[in-house]
Design a protein around this motif. Structure first.
Motif, short mmCIF file in Angstrom:
data_model
loop_
_atom_site.label_atom_id
_atom_site.label_comp_id
_atom_site.label_asym_id
_atom_site.label_seq_id
_atom_site.Cartn_x
_atom_site.Cartn_y
_atom_site.Cartn_z
N ARG A 25 -0.27 4.64 -15.02
CA ARG A 25 -0.95 4.95 -16.64
C ARG A 25 -2.68 4.58 -15.94
NH1 ARG A 25 -0.84 7.55 -19.76
NH2 ARG A 25 1.44 7.26 -19.87
N ALA A 26 -2.55 3.23 -15.56
CA ALA A 26 -4.75 3.29 -14.57
C ALA A 26 -4.97 4.71 -14.23
CB ALA A 26 -4.31 1.70 -13.59
N ILE A 27 -4.22 4.95 -13.25
CA ILE A 27 -4.72 6.02 -12.21
C ILE A 27 -5.35 7.56 -13.69
CG2 ILE A 27 -3.89 8.21 -10.66
CD1 ILE A 27 -2.29 5.58 -9.34
N TYR A 28 -3.87 8.22 -14.36
CA TYR A 28 -4.61 9.06 -15.17
C TYR A 28 -5.52 8.67 -15.81
CZ TYR A 28 0.41 11.24 -14.60
OH TYR A 28 1.47 11.91 -14.32
N ASP A 29 -5.77 7.07 -17.21
CA ASP A 29 -7.21 7.00 -17.98
C ASP A 29 -7.64 6.92 -16.65
OD1 ASP A 29 -4.83 6.95 -19.49
OD2 ASP A 29 -5.08 4.60 -19.19
N ALA A 30 -7.78 6.37 -14.96
CA ALA A 30 -9.26 6.10 -15.03
C ALA A 30 -9.87 8.04 -14.24
CB ALA A 30 -8.80 5.35 -13.22
N ALA A 31 -9.16 9.25 -13.85
CA ALA A 31 -8.83 10.19 -13.33
C ALA A 31 -9.61 11.18 -14.37
CB ALA A 31 -7.90 10.82 -12.83
N GLY A 47 -12.58 7.58 -5.64
CA GLY A 47 -13.85 7.02 -7.16
C GLY A 47 -12.68 6.86 -7.90
N ILE A 48 -11.25 7.50 -8.07
CA ILE A 48 -10.01 6.97 -9.20
C ILE A 48 -9.06 5.58 -8.64
CG2 ILE A 48 -7.84 8.23 -9.82
CD1 ILE A 48 -9.28 10.99 -9.25
N ALA A 49 -8.90 5.84 -7.34
CA ALA A 49 -9.07 3.86 -7.05
C ALA A 49 -9.36 3.18 -7.04
CB ALA A 49 -8.31 4.44 -5.32
N ALA A 50 -10.55 3.27 -7.00
CA ALA A 50 -11.25 2.54 -7.15
C ALA A 50 -11.50 1.74 -8.99
CB ALA A 50 -13.12 2.64 -6.85
N ARG A 51 -11.89 3.13 -9.49
CA ARG A 51 -11.84 2.31 -10.85
C ARG A 51 -10.52 2.00 -11.83
NH1 ARG A 51 -15.42 5.43 -15.00
NH2 ARG A 51 -14.88 5.18 -16.87
N ALA A 52 -9.34 2.26 -10.99
CA ALA A 52 -8.24 2.29 -11.64
C ALA A 52 -7.21 1.19 -11.00
CB ALA A 52 -6.92 2.94 -10.95
N GLY A 53 -8.27 0.22 -9.95
CA GLY A 53 -8.06 -0.89 -9.25
C GLY A 53 -6.85 -0.62 -9.05
N VAL A 54 -6.47 -0.10 -8.18
CA VAL A 54 -5.34 0.12 -7.28
C VAL A 54 -5.79 0.95 -5.50
CG1 VAL A 54 -3.81 1.43 -8.72
CG2 VAL A 54 -4.97 3.14 -7.49
N GLY A 55 -5.06 0.86 -4.52
CA GLY A 55 -5.62 1.18 -3.52
C GLY A 55 -5.37 2.50 -3.26
N LYS A 56 -5.93 3.51 -2.47
CA LYS A 56 -6.19 5.19 -2.27
C LYS A 56 -4.60 5.35 -1.82
CE LYS A 56 -8.48 6.42 1.70
NZ LYS A 56 -9.46 6.73 2.00
N GLN A 57 -4.09 4.69 -1.12
CA GLN A 57 -2.97 5.09 -0.43
C GLN A 57 -2.35 4.81 -1.52
OE1 GLN A 57 -2.43 6.39 2.27
NE2 GLN A 57 -4.02 6.24 2.45
N THR A 58 -1.56 4.42 -2.93
CA THR A 58 -1.20 4.39 -4.04
C THR A 58 -1.00 5.81 -4.56
OG1 THR A 58 -0.93 2.25 -4.24
CG2 THR A 58 -1.03 3.43 -6.95
N ILE A 59 -2.12 6.72 -4.72
CA ILE A 59 -2.21 7.93 -4.77
C ILE A 59 -2.03 8.84 -4.14
CG2 ILE A 59 -3.75 9.62 -6.06
CD1 ILE A 59 -6.04 7.27 -6.70
N TYR A 60 -2.36 8.69 -3.27
CA TYR A 60 -1.73 9.64 -2.14
C TYR A 60 -0.78 9.48 -2.15
CZ TYR A 60 -6.28 10.90 -0.58
OH TYR A 60 -7.95 11.16 0.30
N TRP A 62 1.48 9.42 -3.86
CA TRP A 62 2.33 9.79 -4.96
C TRP A 62 1.71 11.47 -5.40
CZ3 TRP A 62 1.48 5.15 -8.73
CH2 TRP A 62 2.49 4.05 -8.63
N TRP A 63 0.49 12.14 -4.86
CA TRP A 63 0.15 12.97 -5.50
C TRP A 63 -0.53 13.11 -4.03
CZ3 TRP A 63 -1.10 9.30 -9.29
CH2 TRP A 63 -0.37 9.75 -10.19
N GLY A 64 -1.03 15.04 -3.65
CA GLY A 64 -1.38 15.25 -3.07
C GLY A 64 -2.80 16.04 -2.63
N SER A 65 -3.39 15.54 -4.08
CA SER A 65 -5.08 16.28 -4.15
C SER A 65 -5.76 15.76 -5.45
CB SER A 65 -5.07 17.41 -4.37
OG SER A 65 -4.46 18.45 -4.83
N LYS A 66 -6.78 15.98 -5.09
CA LYS A 66 -6.95 15.10 -6.70
C LYS A 66 -6.68 16.53 -7.83
CE LYS A 66 -11.99 17.35 -7.08
NZ LYS A 66 -13.24 17.38 -6.78
N ALA A 67 -7.12 18.26 -7.15
CA ALA A 67 -6.43 18.48 -8.83
C ALA A 67 -5.08 18.44 -8.79
CB ALA A 67 -6.31 19.92 -8.14
N GLN A 68 -4.25 17.08 -8.29
CA GLN A 68 -3.06 17.28 -8.61
C GLN A 68 -2.76 16.12 -9.43
OE1 GLN A 68 0.62 16.98 -5.62
NE2 GLN A 68 -0.34 19.34 -4.93
N VAL A 69 -3.10 15.02 -9.20
CA VAL A 69 -3.37 14.13 -10.81
C VAL A 69 -4.62 14.00 -10.77
CG1 VAL A 69 -4.86 11.10 -10.11
CG2 VAL A 69 -4.24 12.48 -7.89
#
Lengths: 224, 224
Positions: A25-31, A47-60, A62-69
């Motif tokens: 949810r935090a990643i979606y909102d930040a994106a 930028g999305i990771a920093a704003r969501a307060g998660v490590g960028k590995q958390t995003i990678y 679950w998702w392959g690219s910024k377009a997918q997020v």
């Protein structure tokens, strides 16, 4: 496609699942916030990771690219909006599950177009939707996924409703539903995308009446 | 607004005027090529000057911003296209000077929509047009100039042709030309902007027939 939270490992414990859902949810909102503020090109996974307060590995993970997020964040926002709209229009399934079919095509189309206009003008929706649409106009590769996942499912609902109306004899038998749907949908799209005129309920009503009954004062000439 | 070459100093000698015209043309070509290749955001006055083989002061002398250079380059391209289209359609004034008015609204609208589709698919036109349209979707300030100078003049021609058709009794008296024009123009715009379906002459013809004569098999109900 990478594994998304909705297809998370089966062995996840309840606490971990709650943490995952909170991160998602935090990643979606930040994106969505970032792309609305600075545009698609300047939005990054970092930028999305920093704003969501998660490590960028958390995003990678679950998702392959910024377009997918962004695409999934936006689909999630659309689903939330569809639920809200369905509630507002007293249980009518405005998005998922088909367009309303009360037997009165004119009334059903006016209801759906009015709800779509409300959604297009919702400030939570507008900034990210505009950034994604702009990227789709300029970038054919991005557009193809954007269209397949976000745009066509909605357009197909209109074509399906018009096909049903052909079966009941409300619409002429020679009408192509995939062309006719554009008479209702495209004017909204252009006024929203290009600011070519006011986008309000009165406009929706007129479009429906003009497209259903025609603007000509004369009958159609027999075609060769 | 800065002084453009078309409003160049009166005392310009013939040689100097030729050089100015050559520079102006080189700057337009460079601006359109660059924005098509790298997008609006990354196109700069410096990049345009380098590609055109002129000093950037030459550009700043005539235009106040990159948006102005691009807008005028694009208006110039549109004018060239309009001349080419007018020739192709045997002297019919397709853009400037009003839509054709042969007394047969259906035939006139089909002619103009087909010509517009040819223009939208012209490769010289497509890349810069797409880059400018994408910027207009995302950037309201840019959009306002883009709309006022490039989009609305074309839309106004449709509204004027439909108004004339009301006067002759071809169109119903209660039709609003500024809404009705969208039934013809917006479907083309959306298929071009968002790749939502094929854009060909058969599509143009169906749109005109559906919008003029309606898709309903039933007459309009009396409205409350």
């Amino acid at each position: 496609m990478s594994t998304t939270p909705s297809r998370a490992p089966k062995k996840t414990a309840p606490d971990s699942a709650r943490r995952s859902e909170r991160s998602r949810r935090a990643i979606y909102d930040a994106a969505l916030a970032l792309v609305g503020e600075i545009g698609y090109a300047r939005t990054t996974i970092e930028g999305i990771a920093a704003r969501a307060g998660v490590g960028k590995q958390t995003i990678y993970r679950w998702w392959g690219s910024k377009a997918q997020v962004l695409m999934e964040a936006f689909i999630d926002l659309n689903e939330q909006n569809a639920h809200a709209a369905a509630e507002k229009y007293a249980g009518v399934p405005v998005d998922g599950g088909g367009l309303p079919d009360s037997g009165d095509l004119e009334a059903d189309l006016k209801l759906v177009l009015r709800a779509t206009i409300d959604e297009l003008k919702d400030p939570r929706f507008e900034a990210p939707a505009r950034a994604l649409a702009a990227e789709g106009v300029a970038n054919r590769e991005f557009a193809e996924e954007f269209i397949a996942r976000l745009l066509m499912p909605g357009l197909d609902l209109y074509a399906a409703r018009l096909s049903a109306a052909k079966d009941t004899g409300e619409i002429r038998a020679d009408v192509d539903p995939e062309i006719a749907r554009d008479l209702f949908v495209s004017p909204l799209a252009q006024r929203w995308l290009q600011f070519t005129g006011p986008l309000d309920h009165a406009y929706a009503d007129k479009l429906v009446e003009y497209a259903l009954y025609g603007i000509s004062a004369r009958p159609k000439k027999p075609q060769a």
